[in-house]
Design a protein around this motif. Structure first.
Motif, short mmCIF file in Angstrom:
data_model
loop_
_atom_site.label_atom_id
_atom_site.label_comp_id
_atom_site.label_asym_id
_atom_site.label_seq_id
_atom_site.Cartn_x
_atom_site.Cartn_y
_atom_site.Cartn_z
N SER A 4 32.11 38.11 37.19
CA SER A 4 31.52 37.22 38.16
C SER A 4 32.20 37.96 39.25
O SER A 4 32.73 38.93 39.37
CB SER A 4 32.15 36.20 37.44
OG SER A 4 33.94 36.89 37.97
N THR A 57 37.39 35.20 41.85
CA THR A 57 35.95 33.83 42.09
C THR A 57 36.07 32.75 43.34
O THR A 57 37.14 32.10 43.03
CB THR A 57 35.52 34.11 40.85
OG1 THR A 57 36.31 32.94 40.28
CG2 THR A 57 35.72 35.32 39.68
N GLN A 117 30.94 32.00 35.24
CA GLN A 117 30.10 32.97 35.05
C GLN A 117 29.32 32.80 35.84
O GLN A 117 28.19 33.93 36.22
CB GLN A 117 30.11 33.21 34.16
CG GLN A 117 28.64 32.00 33.55
CD GLN A 117 29.51 31.06 32.59
OE1 GLN A 117 31.08 30.75 33.03
NE2 GLN A 117 29.57 30.80 31.09
N THR A 121 34.49 40.21 30.00
CA THR A 121 33.50 40.73 30.88
C THR A 121 32.91 39.72 31.67
O THR A 121 31.72 40.11 32.40
CB THR A 121 32.24 40.19 30.08
OG1 THR A 121 32.65 39.78 28.64
CG2 THR A 121 31.64 42.05 28.80
N VAL A 122 33.15 38.64 31.04
CA VAL A 122 32.03 37.30 32.59
C VAL A 122 33.03 37.24 33.49
O VAL A 122 32.70 37.60 34.89
CB VAL A 122 32.80 35.86 31.92
CG1 VAL A 122 32.60 34.98 32.71
CG2 VAL A 122 31.92 35.58 30.60
N THR A 147 35.80 36.87 27.31
CA THR A 147 36.40 36.20 28.73
C THR A 147 36.52 36.84 29.91
O THR A 147 35.78 37.40 31.15
CB THR A 147 37.69 35.63 28.77
OG1 THR A 147 37.79 35.35 27.72
CG2 THR A 147 38.37 34.56 29.69
#
Lengths: 99, 268
Positions: free
Chosen positions: B19, A2, B139, B14-15, B12
């Motif tokens: 993201s 990310t 997130q 799912t986050v 975590t």
């Protein structure tokens, strides 16, 4: 991966800059470490601009670059003038204000 | 306990899933460039030689330029290469050569335990920063710059720079002029005695007692100041003398003095 990973990299680079600033004695190398810190903050600003979808962060990084250039010019001139009078670029030798 | 751990892991996951993921090519670029940047930064901090440190910093700036380009900031990538690696690092190297490459770091620890304390502080700081960034931004949704860069990155930046930030932009010009003036004032050296010609210099030098050149600074003594005098080979302090200035006046005066080099400093 990310975009937050860029922020992690920026944090690590900033910390390395802090470490060098605390450890090194040569004034020019200390100055380089300050530059590294400024650049890592620039990286985080660019990442935040991307996360927020606006270009304001990039503008801010641009201004940081300008201010860093001005700061380098003045700082290096100070180092040169100190070296001219004291024959040393070590930050330990500029200690006359201590006593 | 295990349920808590599982719940945290699921949260975590799912986050992380929620993201925004970057593209694979960007991840490849990041995982190649980021270790290089960190290694170059560490090598810069721990290299003994100041010129090596400067060159490693150039490597670091290039890595950051690549990362800017990967993050939809091509203008800043170009500016980074031109301004930082082109101008600022050249200035650094220039001053480094002016000051003398030989002025390496002293290994003496002036404050006891300072290195260990600095390392511990840096470790704690990076853990704190990464923890804070991780909890705050992992997130966070990333919107991307596709909309902002619709008509081009440079045009978008120019539009902002000359509308919303035009006052800061104008203030920057005052800052740059002040910095240029300050550098000129600080680096300027007043010419107190008339300039000596080369012919006169060589005449004085061969008439004096020391026709060979003096040793370059840093060979015998690293300091020669009032409070930290240079040490002679037997360990005693050399008698004080005014700092050797660049240019001809001081050296010529010293070499031309028939009483020897030491008489100039002790007499005045």
């Amino acid at each position: 991966m990310t975009p937050a990973y860029y922020l992690f990299l920026s944090a690590i680079l900033f910390t390395i800059g802090v470490l060098g600033f605390l450890l090194r004695r040569n004034a020019i190398v200390v100055f380089m470490c300050v530059e590294l810190m400024l650049n890592s903050v620039n990286l985080s600003l660019v990442t935040f601009a991307r996360m927020n979808g606006t270009l304001d962060g990039q503008i801010m990084a641009f201004f940081v670059m300008v201010v860093a250039a001005a700061e380098v010019v003045v700082g290096l001139a100070i180092i040169v003038s100190i070296f001219r009078t004291r024959r040393s670029a070590s930050v330990d030798d500029a200690n006359l204000l201590k006593y | 306990m295990s349920t808590v751990t599982t719940a945290t892991a699921t949260a975590t996951a799912t986050v992380l899933a929620a993201s925004p993921q970057t593209s694979v090519s960007e991840a490849v670029v990041f995982w190649i460039v980021a270790p290089v940047a960190i290694a170059a930064a560490l090598a810069m901090v721990f290299s003994r030689h100041a010129v090596h440190a400067a060159l490693l910093l150039v490597v670091d700036f290039f890595c950051l330029a690549v990362l800017y380009a990967a993050q939809d900031a091509p203008f800043l990538a170009a500016v980074q290469v031109i301004v930082y690696t082109g101008a600022i690092m050249i200035l650094f190297l220039f001053v480094l050569m002016l000051v003398g490459v030989d002025s390496s770091d002293s290994l003496v620890e002036t404050l006891r335990g300072q290195r260990v304390a600095a390392a511990a502080l840096a470790l704690g700081f990076v853990v704190l920063l990464i923890g804070a960034i991780g909890s705050a931004t992992l997130q966070m949704p990333s919107q991307g710059l596709a909309a902002a860069n619709a008509e081009g990155n440079v045009i978008g930046i120019a539009r902002l720079l000359f509308t919303r930030y035009v006052f800061a932009f104008e203030a920057t010009s005052a800052l740059l002029i002040t910095a240029a003036l300050g550098a000129m004032v600080l680096a300027h050296k007043e010419q107190v005695v008339p300039r000596v010609s080369q012919r006169e210099m060589s005449r004085r030098r061969f008439a004096g007692a020391h026709p060979t050149p003096y040793p370059s600074p840093g060979v015998f003594a690293r300091h020669d100041a009032v409070d930290t005098p240079a040490l002679l080979p037997d360990g005693t302090a050399a008698e004080p003398r005014p700092p050797v200035l660049e240019g001809s006046s001081n050296q010529a005066g010293r070499a031309g003095d028939p009483a020897g080099p030491g008489a100039t400093g002790s007499g005045s």
